[in-house]
Design a protein around this motif. Structure first.
Motif, PDB file in Angstrom:
ATOM      1  N   GLU A  80       0.825  -1.199   0.000  1.00 26.83           N
ATOM      2  CA  GLU A  80       0.000   0.000   0.000  1.00 26.83           C
ATOM      3  C   GLU A  80       0.863   1.255   0.000  1.00 26.83           C
ATOM      4  OE1 GLU A  80      -2.678  -0.353   3.298  1.00 26.83           O
ATOM      5  OE2 GLU A  80      -4.119  -1.569   2.164  1.00 26.83           O
ATOM      6  N   ILE A  81       1.974   1.209   0.724  1.00 29.79           N
ATOM      7  CA  ILE A  81       2.895   2.350   0.744  1.00 29.79           C
ATOM      8  C   ILE A  81       3.493   2.568  -0.645  1.00 29.79           C
ATOM      9  CG2 ILE A  81       5.122   3.174   1.613  1.00 29.79           C
ATOM     10  CD1 ILE A  81       4.415   1.817   4.279  1.00 29.79           C
ATOM     11  N   ILE A  82       3.891   1.473  -1.284  1.00 26.81           N
ATOM     12  CA  ILE A  82       4.452   1.570  -2.636  1.00 26.81           C
ATOM     13  C   ILE A  82       3.420   2.153  -3.602  1.00 26.81           C
ATOM     14  CG2 ILE A  82       5.280   0.229  -4.612  1.00 26.81           C
ATOM     15  CD1 ILE A  82       6.544  -1.702  -2.557  1.00 26.81           C
ATOM     16  N   GLN A  83       2.185   1.636  -3.524  1.00 29.29           N
ATOM     17  CA  GLN A  83       1.134   2.116  -4.424  1.00 29.29           C
ATOM     18  C   GLN A  83       0.831   3.588  -4.172  1.00 29.29           C
ATOM     19  OE1 GLN A  83      -2.492  -0.163  -4.312  1.00 29.29           O
ATOM     20  NE2 GLN A  83      -3.638   1.307  -5.516  1.00 29.29           N
ATOM     21  N   TYR A  84       0.693   3.957  -2.902  1.00 29.54           N
ATOM     22  CA  TYR A  84       0.362   5.341  -2.560  1.00 29.54           C
ATOM     23  C   TYR A  84       1.480   6.290  -2.989  1.00 29.54           C
ATOM     24  CZ  TYR A  84      -0.664   9.474   0.245  1.00 29.54           C
ATOM     25  OH  TYR A  84      -0.922  10.761   0.642  1.00 29.54           O
ATOM     26  N   THR A  85       2.729   5.896  -2.730  1.00 30.42           N
ATOM     27  CA  THR A  85       3.862   6.742  -3.083  1.00 30.42           C
ATOM     28  C   THR A  85       3.986   6.903  -4.591  1.00 30.42           C
ATOM     29  OG1 THR A  85       5.027   5.961  -1.103  1.00 30.42           O
ATOM     30  CG2 THR A  85       6.344   7.081  -2.765  1.00 30.42           C
ATOM     31  N   THR A  86       3.765   5.822  -5.307  1.00 24.86           N
ATOM     32  CA  THR A  86       3.838   5.873  -6.766  1.00 24.86           C
ATOM     33  C   THR A  86       2.749   6.767  -7.338  1.00 24.86           C
ATOM     34  OG1 THR A  86       4.754   3.630  -6.824  1.00 24.86           O
ATOM     35  CG2 THR A  86       3.828   4.493  -8.879  1.00 24.86           C
ATOM     36  N   GLU A  87       1.517   6.599  -6.839  1.00 25.74           N
ATOM     37  CA  GLU A  87       0.415   7.430  -7.313  1.00 25.74           C
ATOM     38  C   GLU A  87       0.659   8.900  -6.984  1.00 25.74           C
ATOM     39  OE1 GLU A  87      -3.004   5.733  -5.485  1.00 25.74           O
ATOM     40  OE2 GLU A  87      -3.254   4.180  -7.027  1.00 25.74           O
ATOM     41  N   SER A  88       1.245   9.162  -5.812  1.00 25.40           N
ATOM     42  CA  SER A  88       1.535  10.540  -5.413  1.00 25.40           C
ATOM     43  C   SER A  88       2.508  11.190  -6.378  1.00 25.40           C
ATOM     44  CB  SER A  88       2.112  10.565  -3.988  1.00 25.40           C
ATOM     45  OG  SER A  88       1.198  10.056  -3.062  1.00 25.40           O
ATOM     46  N   LEU A  89       3.513  10.435  -6.797  1.00 34.43           N
ATOM     47  CA  LEU A  89       4.514  10.961  -7.713  1.00 34.43           C
ATOM     48  C   LEU A  89       3.920  11.212  -9.092  1.00 34.43           C
ATOM     49  CD1 LEU A  89       7.484  11.700  -8.200  1.00 34.43           C
ATOM     50  CD2 LEU A  89       7.881   9.313  -8.830  1.00 34.43           C
ATOM     51  N   VAL A  90       3.088  10.283  -9.541  1.00 39.81           N
ATOM     52  CA  VAL A  90       2.504  10.402 -10.883  1.00 39.81           C
ATOM     53  C   VAL A  90       1.452  11.499 -10.950  1.00 39.81           C
ATOM     54  CG1 VAL A  90       1.119   9.213 -12.620  1.00 39.81           C
ATOM     55  CG2 VAL A  90       2.984   8.002 -11.466  1.00 39.81           C
ATOM     56  N   LEU A  91       0.602  11.556  -9.925  1.00 38.00           N
ATOM     57  CA  LEU A  91      -0.516  12.498  -9.952  1.00 38.00           C
ATOM     58  C   LEU A  91      -0.180  13.871  -9.373  1.00 38.00           C
ATOM     59  CD1 LEU A  91      -3.372  10.058  -8.840  1.00 38.00           C
ATOM     60  CD2 LEU A  91      -2.827  10.820 -11.149  1.00 38.00           C
ATOM     61  N   ILE A  92       0.931  13.938  -8.634  1.00 38.74           N
ATOM     62  CA  ILE A  92       1.411  15.170  -8.000  1.00 38.74           C
ATOM     63  C   ILE A  92       0.297  15.780  -7.136  1.00 38.74           C
ATOM     64  CG2 ILE A  92       2.583  17.383  -8.378  1.00 38.74           C
ATOM     65  CD1 ILE A  92       3.466  16.361 -11.095  1.00 38.74           C
ATOM     66  N   ASP A  93      -0.332  16.857  -7.625  1.00 36.90           N
ATOM     67  CA  ASP A  93      -1.322  17.553  -6.811  1.00 36.90           C
ATOM     68  C   ASP A  93      -2.719  16.959  -6.938  1.00 36.90           C
ATOM     69  OD1 ASP A  93       0.558  19.328  -5.888  1.00 36.90           O
ATOM     70  OD2 ASP A  93       0.260  20.711  -7.559  1.00 36.90           O
ATOM     71  N   GLN A  94      -2.868  15.918  -7.732  1.00 36.65           N
ATOM     72  CA  GLN A  94      -4.190  15.344  -7.935  1.00 36.65           C
ATOM     73  C   GLN A  94      -4.270  13.929  -7.359  1.00 36.65           C
ATOM     74  OE1 GLN A  94      -5.408  15.711 -12.019  1.00 36.65           O
ATOM     75  NE2 GLN A  94      -4.339  17.646 -12.255  1.00 36.65           N
ATOM     76  N   VAL A  95      -3.624  13.748  -6.232  1.00 40.99           N
ATOM     77  CA  VAL A  95      -3.585  12.421  -5.622  1.00 40.99           C
ATOM     78  C   VAL A  95      -4.980  12.011  -5.151  1.00 40.99           C
ATOM     79  CG1 VAL A  95      -2.651  11.044  -3.737  1.00 40.99           C
ATOM     80  CG2 VAL A  95      -1.215  12.724  -4.876  1.00 40.99           C
ATOM     81  N   GLU A  96      -5.409  10.826  -5.564  1.00 39.04           N
ATOM     82  CA  GLU A  96      -6.686  10.290  -5.119  1.00 39.04           C
ATOM     83  C   GLU A  96      -6.499   8.843  -4.693  1.00 39.04           C
ATOM     84  OE1 GLU A  96      -9.641  10.688  -8.092  1.00 39.04           O
ATOM     85  OE2 GLU A  96      -9.831  12.856  -7.875  1.00 39.04           O
ATOM     86  N   GLU A  97      -6.917   8.541  -3.473  1.00 38.24           N
ATOM     87  CA  GLU A  97      -6.905   7.164  -3.007  1.00 38.24           C
ATOM     88  C   GLU A  97      -8.257   6.542  -3.329  1.00 38.24           C
ATOM     89  OE1 GLU A  97      -4.705   6.362   0.848  1.00 38.24           O
ATOM     90  OE2 GLU A  97      -5.329   8.448   1.126  1.00 38.24           O
ATOM     91  N   VAL A  98      -8.243   5.287  -3.693  1.00 42.58           N
ATOM     92  CA  VAL A  98      -9.481   4.583  -4.013  1.00 42.58           C
ATOM     93  C   VAL A  98      -9.808   3.620  -2.879  1.00 42.58           C
ATOM     94  CG1 VAL A  98     -10.651   3.038  -5.606  1.00 42.58           C
ATOM     95  CG2 VAL A  98      -9.093   4.786  -6.486  1.00 42.58           C
ATOM     96  N   LEU A  99     -10.996   3.762  -2.330  1.00 47.80           N
ATOM     97  CA  LEU A  99     -11.475   2.917  -1.243  1.00 47.80           C
ATOM     98  C   LEU A  99     -12.569   2.011  -1.775  1.00 47.80           C
ATOM     99  CD1 LEU A  99     -11.577   2.247   1.840  1.00 47.80           C
ATOM    100  CD2 LEU A  99     -13.343   4.003   2.013  1.00 47.80           C
ATOM    101  N   SER A 100     -12.370   0.710  -1.676  1.00 53.28           N
ATOM    102  CA  SER A 100     -13.344  -0.265  -2.173  1.00 53.28           C
ATOM    103  C   SER A 100     -14.207  -0.777  -1.028  1.00 53.28           C
ATOM    104  CB  SER A 100     -12.622  -1.439  -2.849  1.00 53.28           C
ATOM    105  OG  SER A 100     -11.884  -0.996  -3.965  1.00 53.28           O
ATOM    106  N   LEU A 101     -15.503  -0.608  -1.170  1.00 52.49           N
ATOM    107  CA  LEU A 101     -16.449  -1.034  -0.138  1.00 52.49           C
ATOM    108  C   LEU A 101     -17.300  -2.190  -0.643  1.00 52.49           C
ATOM    109  CD1 LEU A 101     -17.854   2.435   1.021  1.00 52.49           C
ATOM    110  CD2 LEU A 101     -15.850   1.217   1.896  1.00 52.49           C
TER     111      LEU A 101
END
Length: 301
Positions: A80-101
């Protein structure tokens, strides 16, 4: 001892998590869109690298070894840390986490969807994906981060937190009551009761709690879910017993009526299911906190 050149691959670690979530090599293969042979090979390679088995293979299925149980939460957190960090780098200011319910159909239709904008106002960088399901959560579902279920009240559900006890209220459409008012308990027997297929005992329980004795007249059509019974009640097909938090707003807006202010406590309750090793995830923590504060009640504590 492992060195940098022979650390487990991300593919192998994701395979391990998928197998642990599904407790099945074949189901993990389906979830990952690969062959079962590829899953077995990845797990075998990982176990050889670690020098110990992660699963006990039995005739009736598999289970995590003690080493696997220790390894799983750390790997989930690391991925999860790897995924979050990677998405943060790619999306920069448009970081969005996806929560599956994964929630019950009625909970989704009658409470969560109308309220979800409130969650977004507090967590504007989390996006929710909603799927529906029913029944006991036996194993962690790799496709969902958190689940909500209505089950028979118990203290033995694994990874479950009591959200609120179930309270059903008697409701009917205003037009139905205009034709045949309910001003006394005895008036209830003159109305059809909307039948709940998966909880067929509800009306007899209601009559017992209210001290009523009469032969029930049931609606011609039975329904599986509360959201179906709600539509039947709004359509004037009869009286319905529905969860209070799902219909309170409709009663306040006079779209439904709760004659004689009648309700019934049941032996069911709503639970939030979150594996302990996922509680460190910010998105899961924030949703569980929000749904507990929004829907939880003192009697459920």
């Amino acid at each position: 001892m492992l060195n940098d050149t022979n650390l487990p691959s991300i593919k192998a670690l994701r395979t391990f998590v998928a197998v642990a979530d599904n407790m099945s090599f074949s189901k993990a293969a389906q979830a990952l869109f690969v062959s079962q042979g590829a899953v077995s090979k990845n797990i075998s390679t990982l176990e050889k690298q670690l020098g110990q088995p992660l699963f006990n293979r039995r005739l009736n299925g598999i289970e995590l070894t003690s080493a696997g149980e220790q390894y799983l939460p750390k790997i989930v957190e690391a991925l999860e840390i790897i995924q979050y960090t990677t998405e943060s780098l790619v999306l920069i200011d448009q970081v969005e986490e996806v929560l599956s319910l994964n929630v019950t159909p009625s909970f989704a239709s009658l409470w969560l969807i109308p309220k979800i904008e409130q969650f977004y106002e507090l967590n504007n960088n989390i996006r929710v994906r909603i799927k529906t399901g029913d029944g006991i959560i036996k194993k962690t579902n790799g496709e969902s981060d958190i689940a909500v279920r209505c089950l028979a009240a118990s203290t033995h559900y694994e990874n479950a937190t009591l959200l609120r006890k179930e309270k059903l209220v008697l409701v009917a459409s205003p037009k139905l009551l205009e034709k045949s008012p309910i001003t006394t308990l005895e008036d209830i027997q003159h109305h059809a009761s909307i039948f709940h297929i998966t909880r067929p005992q509800l009306w007899e329980q209601f009559k017992k709690q209210q001290g009523l004795i009469y032969n029930s007249i049931y609606s011609c059509t039975g329904f599986e879910h509360f959201y179906m019974s709600l539509e039947a009640a709004k359509g004037g097909l009869g009286l319905a017993l529905l969860p209070d938090f799902m219909v309170n707003t409709l009663i306040e807006n006079n779209e439904l009526v709760n004659p004689l202010n009648m309700s019934m406590e049941t032996n069911y309750a709503y639970y939030v299911f979150v594996p302990s090793y996922r509680l460190s995830s910010r998105k899961i923590y924030e949703f569980k906190k929000w749904v507990t504060e929004s829907l939880g009640d003192d009697s459920a504590q």
